[in-house]
Design a protein around this motif. Structure first.
Motif, PDB file in Angstrom:
ATOM      1  N   ILE A 198       0.852  -1.186   0.000  1.00 30.17           N
ATOM      2  CA  ILE A 198       0.000   0.000   0.000  1.00 30.17           C
ATOM      3  C   ILE A 198       0.889   1.237   0.000  1.00 30.17           C
ATOM      4  N   LYS A 199       0.371   2.349  -0.552  1.00 28.96           N
ATOM      5  CA  LYS A 199       1.111   3.606  -0.588  1.00 28.96           C
ATOM      6  C   LYS A 199       0.222   4.727  -0.068  1.00 28.96           C
ATOM      7  N   GLY A 200       0.829   5.723   0.540  1.00 33.64           N
ATOM      8  CA  GLY A 200       0.044   6.855   1.003  1.00 33.64           C
ATOM      9  C   GLY A 200       0.887   7.857   1.757  1.00 33.64           C
ATOM     10  N   VAL A 201       0.212   8.885   2.255  1.00 37.26           N
ATOM     11  CA  VAL A 201       0.855   9.944   3.024  1.00 37.26           C
ATOM     12  C   VAL A 201       0.399   9.829   4.479  1.00 37.26           C
ATOM     13  N   VAL A 202       1.348   9.958   5.410  1.00 38.69           N
ATOM     14  CA  VAL A 202       1.017   9.852   6.829  1.00 38.69           C
ATOM     15  C   VAL A 202       0.118  11.021   7.226  1.00 38.69           C
ATOM     16  N   GLU A 203      -1.104  10.682   7.658  1.00 39.56           N
ATOM     17  CA  GLU A 203      -2.050  11.699   8.101  1.00 39.56           C
ATOM     18  C   GLU A 203      -1.724  12.137   9.525  1.00 39.56           C
ATOM     19  N   SER A 204      -1.468  11.141  10.400  1.00 37.38           N
ATOM     20  CA  SER A 204      -1.126  11.457  11.793  1.00 37.38           C
ATOM     21  C   SER A 204      -0.468  10.240  12.427  1.00 37.38           C
ATOM     22  N   VAL A 205       0.350  10.506  13.439  1.00 41.27           N
ATOM     23  CA  VAL A 205       0.961   9.446  14.246  1.00 41.27           C
ATOM     24  C   VAL A 205       0.232   9.421  15.580  1.00 41.27           C
ATOM     25  N   THR A 206      -0.471   8.295  15.859  1.00 37.69           N
ATOM     26  CA  THR A 206      -1.296   8.238  17.070  1.00 37.69           C
ATOM     27  C   THR A 206      -0.554   7.640  18.259  1.00 37.69           C
ATOM     28  N   PHE A 207       0.529   6.883  17.993  1.00 36.37           N
ATOM     29  CA  PHE A 207       1.307   6.315  19.109  1.00 36.37           C
ATOM     30  C   PHE A 207       2.717   6.028  18.624  1.00 36.37           C
ATOM     31  N   ARG A 208       3.701   6.277  19.504  1.00 35.47           N
ATOM     32  CA  ARG A 208       5.071   5.895  19.179  1.00 35.47           C
ATOM     33  C   ARG A 208       5.809   5.541  20.459  1.00 35.47           C
ATOM     34  N   ASN A 209       6.443   4.382  20.472  1.00 38.12           N
ATOM     35  CA  ASN A 209       7.310   3.982  21.579  1.00 38.12           C
ATOM     36  C   ASN A 209       8.729   4.405  21.207  1.00 38.12           C
ATOM     37  N   GLU A 210       9.270   5.375  21.915  1.00 41.36           N
ATOM     38  CA  GLU A 210      10.581   5.916  21.568  1.00 41.36           C
ATOM     39  C   GLU A 210      11.705   4.911  21.789  1.00 41.36           C
ATOM     40  N   GLU A 211      11.451   3.931  22.674  1.00 38.13           N
ATOM     41  CA  GLU A 211      12.496   2.949  22.979  1.00 38.13           C
ATOM     42  C   GLU A 211      12.704   1.972  21.829  1.00 38.13           C
ATOM     43  N   ASN A 212      11.594   1.380  21.335  1.00 38.26           N
ATOM     44  CA  ASN A 212      11.745   0.331  20.313  1.00 38.26           C
ATOM     45  C   ASN A 212      11.217   0.735  18.940  1.00 38.26           C
ATOM     46  N   GLY A 213      10.692   1.973  18.808  1.00 38.85           N
ATOM     47  CA  GLY A 213      10.250   2.455  17.511  1.00 38.85           C
ATOM     48  C   GLY A 213       8.877   1.991  17.077  1.00 38.85           C
ATOM     49  N   PHE A 214       8.171   1.210  17.928  1.00 38.27           N
ATOM     50  CA  PHE A 214       6.843   0.728  17.543  1.00 38.27           C
ATOM     51  C   PHE A 214       5.897   1.924  17.391  1.00 38.27           C
ATOM     52  N   THR A 215       5.222   1.964  16.240  1.00 39.20           N
ATOM     53  CA  THR A 215       4.427   3.143  15.881  1.00 39.20           C
ATOM     54  C   THR A 215       3.050   2.726  15.380  1.00 39.20           C
ATOM     55  N   VAL A 216       2.045   3.524  15.724  1.00 40.97           N
ATOM     56  CA  VAL A 216       0.704   3.393  15.158  1.00 40.97           C
ATOM     57  C   VAL A 216       0.407   4.702  14.432  1.00 40.97           C
ATOM     58  N   LEU A 217       0.053   4.595  13.140  1.00 35.26           N
ATOM     59  CA  LEU A 217      -0.197   5.814  12.369  1.00 35.26           C
ATOM     60  C   LEU A 217      -1.398   5.631  11.453  1.00 35.26           C
ATOM     61  N   ASP A 218      -1.957   6.745  11.006  1.00 33.85           N
ATOM     62  CA  ASP A 218      -3.025   6.745  10.007  1.00 33.85           C
ATOM     63  C   ASP A 218      -2.419   7.149   8.674  1.00 33.85           C
ATOM     64  N   LEU A 219      -2.633   6.321   7.657  1.00 28.15           N
ATOM     65  CA  LEU A 219      -2.066   6.539   6.332  1.00 28.15           C
ATOM     66  C   LEU A 219      -3.188   6.874   5.353  1.00 28.15           C
ATOM     67  N   ASP A 220      -3.072   8.028   4.701  1.00 29.47           N
ATOM     68  CA  ASP A 220      -4.053   8.464   3.706  1.00 29.47           C
ATOM     69  C   ASP A 220      -3.689   7.831   2.365  1.00 29.47           C
ATOM     70  N   CYS A 221      -4.483   6.812   1.987  1.00 28.72           N
ATOM     71  CA  CYS A 221      -4.234   6.098   0.731  1.00 28.72           C
ATOM     72  C   CYS A 221      -5.246   6.537  -0.336  1.00 28.72           C
ATOM     73  N   ASP A 222      -5.361   7.833  -0.524  1.00 26.21           N
ATOM     74  CA  ASP A 222      -6.289   8.428  -1.494  1.00 26.21           C
ATOM     75  C   ASP A 222      -7.744   8.200  -1.101  1.00 26.21           C
ATOM     76  N   THR A 223      -8.250   6.978  -1.325  1.00 24.71           N
ATOM     77  CA  THR A 223      -9.675   6.716  -1.062  1.00 24.71           C
ATOM     78  C   THR A 223      -9.918   6.073   0.290  1.00 24.71           C
ATOM     79  N   ASP A 224      -8.856   5.764   1.036  1.00 20.72           N
ATOM     80  CA  ASP A 224      -9.019   5.015   2.281  1.00 20.72           C
ATOM     81  C   ASP A 224      -8.031   5.545   3.313  1.00 20.72           C
TER      82      ASP A 224
END
Length: 731
Positions: free
Chosen positions: A9-35
């Protein structure tokens, strides 16, 4: 090219909702045009506005819903003014908030990044940004931009986001420079990349790295590879020979590079019996730690207590038992000397002896702990002693640091609060785990180590039980007298015959040990399947899932565990309209299947009634109760521990109708069925057969070739394990 079930999938990061600075685990919303897609994974230093190309799969989280699980990520810095605004407004650059970001984008548009990096004086022209603040913003931007550039460059070499993060944590801003100069630095334990992958990266570089870097990494890889074969060290001459062949270099050059690695403390050299051995430093440290602590315990033994005859007699009267001479000696030694190795085969009274030791320890008011290396072994220890027994990992309070490396909460700085410790199944314990266990023992703690020296050695490196016994440094009692009642069992008597290299008794219709001759592997496999599915349940009322276990010497071949699992699954748990199934990388998992965890996973959450916890371990066996095809989740019952397995953990599961003998260590089963035909020569040896036979409590059935059975009994050439522990203890 993506693997089965993986998509892009491809897209632009809309927002980062969670990030663990220690291990880099991240939850983000990706704008994939229609989704708008929620994506999760290790994505350090990702911010809103960045363009991502992700490879992975969709999953369904029970709490958070549909998510895209990221395996690989390619990123590009924002290009459009809208994405630039989103990126700067997200707080990615310290000192720039949404209003300031809007002013900067309005002033410089698509040239914004060039201004931030190269011309901070122009920033100061914007109202509200002083020259000092402009310089600080530029400095911060360049630092963060450098990190992102590092991540992007490393990902182009095929490194995962997690590996990129580990590399950056280790090497900092010089990561690219160092890795392009010497990609074999990625083999560092803190990053954990294999030699072959580092080699592939080296081959993709424009400028080839110094050949000495490759040779040194290759030599360390050879020593490290031998850990998986159980060796803690390797003769230097063998490493030189292997390095010469593997790396295609002269013997003399290999020897020179080994000297360099020793001088730089990447390898440790140890001489015994006029032979030089090479260690990885942490393995040498583990054997040395064991040696030093054992010698300290011998020199300054725990305070003993006089064993009173009336106490021993009371135990015998209370339990209506009679200790034989060696059992009395073992109990007395444990109580009076405070340290003991207790060994012996089946039917020799180890359990009765352990219970006697525990009772006397408790009579003396000693706080006593019991432990074993696996969950099933600890459970069995609890059942036969009537007291709580823990796994060694749980006893030591296993933890994980920021780099996900295993550490223990109990150690030399925070020792266990016990006065006596009894360790069962010591034959299964490797040097690193045993070193950590000794590290956590308080001074003066009594130690009783129990095991069967004829069992297979541990899956990990070393041969602790054998080395301790053969050093003759510790009080060791071997129980050899098989009790009359136990001798009525052919399982017990044949186990002792196998140890002595004698032919076994077979085909006693009224007993518990049977041999069924088959001369063709496919016929043996079919018979083994029939025994589990139909014949044993019909004859003895056994549950095919709970009471019978097929143990195979090998995974491979028609009579190996992989093929027999397919046969049993087709016969015992065939496809049905009311049974859901999942095909994971060519393996079918179906509701009702018996499965086994094949790798330690400390993150799996389980519940057991009102109790809950985390962690499923290598060798744990359970029943697959439910598959949710919508979410891809499996519900598995591991002996009343209820777990839910997400898709990414399916690779840690195998069918478990048939398992290898090595995986069975520490377990017991009512009935064991063993195919024995077409064995690879390296697996046709005596103590593997002995280990399989001693897993059976009520019935043992061997199916196969009598010639191969006799050859196995005759072959007492145990797989050689190089270790220096015995030599260290004898010094």
């Amino acid at each position: 090219m993506t693997e089965q079930n993986e998509i892009e999938i491809k897209g632009v990061v809309e927002s980062v909702t969670f990030r663990n600075e220690e291990n880099g685990f991240t939850v983000l919303d990706l704008d994939c045009d229609t989704d708008l897609v929620t994506a999760v994974g290790v994505l350090p230093h990702i911010d809103a506005g960045e363009t991502l190309r992700l490879i992975g799969h969709f999953d369904f989280h029970s709490s958070f819903g549909r998510q895209f699980k990221i395996k690989l990520c390619e990123r590009a810095m924002p290009k459009s003014t809208a994405d630039l605004l989103k990126y700067l407004s997200s707080g990615a650059v310290k000192g720039i908030g949404p209003s300031t970001a809007a002013k900067i984008i309005e002033a410089f548009g698509e040239n914004t990044f060039d201004v931030l990096e190269n011309d901070p004086d122009r920033l100061a022209q914007i109202k509200g940004i002083s020259k000092a603040k402009a310089l600080q913003i530029s400095k911060t931007f360049k630092e963060q931009f450098a990190i992102r550039e590092i991540m992007i460059r490393l990902e182009h070499y095929g490194m995962s986001p997690s590996e990129c993060l580990h590399a950056f944590k280790v090497f900092g801003n010089k990561t690219i420079e160092l890795i392009e100069d010497n990609p074999y630095l990625l083999c560092d334990e803190r990053i954990g990349m294999g030699f072959e992958r580092a080699d592939a990266i080296a081959n993709n570089l424009i400028l080839s790295p110094n050949k000495e870097f490759r040779i040194r990494a290759g030599i360390v890889y050879i020593v490290k590879h031998n850990l998986s074969n159980g060796h803690t060290c390797i003769p230097r001459a063998r490493v030189i020979e292997s390095a010469s062949m593997f790396l295609e270099i002269p013997l003399e050059y290999a020897s020179e590079q080994i000297d360099f690695l020793i001088e730089n403390k990447q390898l440790v050299e140890y001489e015994r019996n006029d032979t030089d051995f090479l260690f990885l430093p942490h393995i040498f440290a583990a054997e040395k730690k064991i040696c030093d602590r054992i010698k300290l315990m011998v020199q300054f033994p725990p305070a003993g207590h006089k064993t009173l005859l009336q106490d021993l007699q009371k135990i015998q009267d209370d339990h209506n038992i009679h200790y034989e001479e060696k059992q009395l000696e073992a109990i007395t030694t444990a109580v009076e000397k405070g340290i003991l190795i207790l060994t012996g085969g089946p039917g020799t009274g180890k359990t009765t002896t352990i219970n006697g030791i525990i009772e006397l320890f408790e009579t003396q008011g000693l706080k006593t702990a019991l432990c074993a290396p696996t969950g099933r072994a600890a459970k069995r220890m609890s059942e036969v002693t009537g007291r709580e027994a823990k796994t060694i990992h749980r006893l030591l309070e296993v933890e994980f640091d920021s780099e996900e490396k295993q550490t223990f909460g109990r150690n030399i700085r925070n020792p266990l609060t016990v006065e006596a410790l009894i360790v069962d199944e010591l034959s299964m314990v490797d040097v690193c785990l045993f070193a950590n266990l000794l590290d956590a023992l308080p001074l003066g703690c009594r130690l009783v180590m129990v095991g069967d020296s004829n069992q297979l050695p541990p899956v990990g490196s070393g041969n602790v039980l054998h080395d301790l016994i053969n050093s003759h440094l510790l009080p060791t009692i071997e129980l050899t007298e098989v009790f009359r009642q136990a001798m009525k069992s052919l399982i017990v008597s044949n186990a002792h015959k196998i140890v002595r290299g004698e032919d076994i008794d077979r085909n006693d219709k009224d007993n518990d040990f049977f041999f069924m001759e088959r001369t063709v592997p496919s016929s043996a496999a079919q018979t083994v399947s029939d025994l589990l599915v139909k014949r044993l349940p019909k004859a003895y009322g056994y549950s095919p899932l709970d009471d019978i276990q097929i143990l195979c010497p090998s995974r491979k071949g028609e009579a190996g565990s992989v093929n027999i699992n397919r046969l049993v699954q087709a016969n015992l748990n065939p496809p049905a309209p009311d049974k859901k199934e999942i095909n994971f990388q060519g393996r079918i998992f179906r509701e009702g299947d018996k499965v086994m965890q094949i790798k330690n996973n400390y993150d799996i959450v389980w519940t057991k009634g009102d109790e809950s916890g985390t962690g499923m371990f290598n060798g744990d066996i359970g029943i697959l109760e439910r598959i949710d095809l919508h979410t891809g989740m499996m519900k598995i019952n591991f002996e009343d521990k209820i777990t839910e397995y997400p898709t990414e953990s399916f690779s840690e599961l195998e069918l478990a109708y048939a398992i290898t003998v090595h995986k069975s260590q520490g377990n017991e089963f009512d009935a064991v069925v063993m195919p024995l035909i077409g064995l690879p020569p390296q697996l046709a040896y005596r103590n593997l057969l002995y280990t399989a036979v001693t897993r059976a409590k009520k019935h043992m059935i061997i199916v196969g070739s009598i010639e191969e059975l006799r050859g196995m009994i005759a072959n007492n050439k145990k797989a050689k394990r190089y270790s220096a522990l015995k030599a260290m203890l004898e010094e």
